[in-house]
Design a protein around this motif. Sequence first.
Motif, PDB file in Angstrom:
ATOM      1  N   UNK A 133       0.830  -1.205   0.000  1.00  0.00           N
ATOM      2  CA  UNK A 133       0.000   0.000   0.000  1.00  0.00           C
ATOM      3  C   UNK A 133       0.867   1.259   0.000  1.00  0.00           C
ATOM      4  N   UNK A 134       0.416   2.286  -0.692  1.00  0.00           N
ATOM      5  CA  UNK A 134       1.211   3.506  -0.780  1.00  0.00           C
ATOM      6  C   UNK A 134       1.088   4.351   0.487  1.00  0.00           C
ATOM      7  N   UNK A 135       2.153   5.092   0.795  1.00  0.00           N
ATOM      8  CA  UNK A 135       2.054   6.135   1.814  1.00  0.00           C
ATOM      9  C   UNK A 135       1.403   7.369   1.205  1.00  0.00           C
ATOM     10  N   UNK A 136       1.789   7.663  -0.045  1.00  0.00           N
ATOM     11  CA  UNK A 136       1.202   8.816  -0.735  1.00  0.00           C
ATOM     12  C   UNK A 136       1.351   8.645  -2.239  1.00  0.00           C
ATOM     13  N   UNK A 137       0.422   9.242  -2.963  1.00  0.00           N
ATOM     14  CA  UNK A 137       0.453   9.276  -4.431  1.00  0.00           C
ATOM     15  C   UNK A 137       0.087  10.693  -4.839  1.00  0.00           C
ATOM     16  N   UNK A 191       6.036   4.411  -1.878  1.00  0.00           N
ATOM     17  CA  UNK A 191       5.488   3.062  -1.713  1.00  0.00           C
ATOM     18  C   UNK A 191       6.570   2.183  -1.099  1.00  0.00           C
ATOM     19  N   UNK A 192       6.561   2.021   0.207  1.00  0.00           N
ATOM     20  CA  UNK A 192       7.577   1.191   0.851  1.00  0.00           C
ATOM     21  C   UNK A 192       7.529  -0.251   0.344  1.00  0.00           C
ATOM     22  N   UNK A 193       8.715  -0.802   0.103  1.00  0.00           N
ATOM     23  CA  UNK A 193       8.821  -2.217  -0.218  1.00  0.00           C
ATOM     24  C   UNK A 193       8.545  -2.602  -1.653  1.00  0.00           C
ATOM     25  N   UNK A 194       8.423  -1.632  -2.564  1.00  0.00           N
ATOM     26  CA  UNK A 194       8.153  -1.979  -3.965  1.00  0.00           C
ATOM     27  C   UNK A 194       9.381  -1.657  -4.816  1.00  0.00           C
ATOM     28  N   UNK A 195       9.622  -2.487  -5.814  1.00  0.00           N
ATOM     29  CA  UNK A 195      10.710  -2.205  -6.753  1.00  0.00           C
ATOM     30  C   UNK A 195      10.223  -1.209  -7.801  1.00  0.00           C
ATOM     31  N   UNK A 196      11.169  -0.554  -8.446  1.00  0.00           N
ATOM     32  CA  UNK A 196      10.817   0.391  -9.504  1.00  0.00           C
ATOM     33  C   UNK A 196      10.069  -0.319 -10.629  1.00  0.00           C
ATOM     34  N   UNK A 197      10.478  -1.530 -10.951  1.00  0.00           N
ATOM     35  CA  UNK A 197       9.825  -2.292 -12.015  1.00  0.00           C
ATOM     36  C   UNK A 197       8.381  -2.642 -11.659  1.00  0.00           C
ATOM     37  N   UNK A 198       8.158  -3.101 -10.427  1.00  0.00           N
ATOM     38  CA  UNK A 198       6.801  -3.435 -10.005  1.00  0.00           C
ATOM     39  C   UNK A 198       5.920  -2.192  -9.940  1.00  0.00           C
TER      40      UNK A 198
END
Length: 141
Positions: free
Chosen positions: A75-79, A104-111
């Motif tokens: 889940x995002x902290x902010x968008x 977005x904590x824990x996500x790769x740039x590709x994802x």
Amino acid sequence: MATTRTATTLWHGSLFEGAGRVSLESSGIGTYDVSWPARSEEPNGLTSPEELIAAAHASCYCMALSLGLGRAGTPPESIRASAEVTFVPGTGITTSHLTVSAVVPGISAEDFAEAAVAAKDGCPVSQALAGVEISIEASLD
């Protein structure tokens, strides 16, 4: 459950010399002046259908991306998303360009890039704009 939202415009005069006021009836949050020069030239403190579409596209996109990221377990902290909707007099609306950045904590740039494109394609406003080119620039903050 389906929802319906309503906006009303009252227009006075011809297209080129006239003007109108659009009211956001469902929310009651405001009434905004519109005119042809504000649409086809400079806004000069007025709004346009394209600005209202841009607002709808940016907000809907944020919701779609937030949903997709949450479902993926990140889940995002902010968008932050902005939409630039282009209107060409005599042609119509030709493009909507989304620019998005997110924390977005824990996500790769590709994802994140994949989620950003999926949200663009799945956003109901994007689907309503199926007749125009929709592009996106997405980055992580």
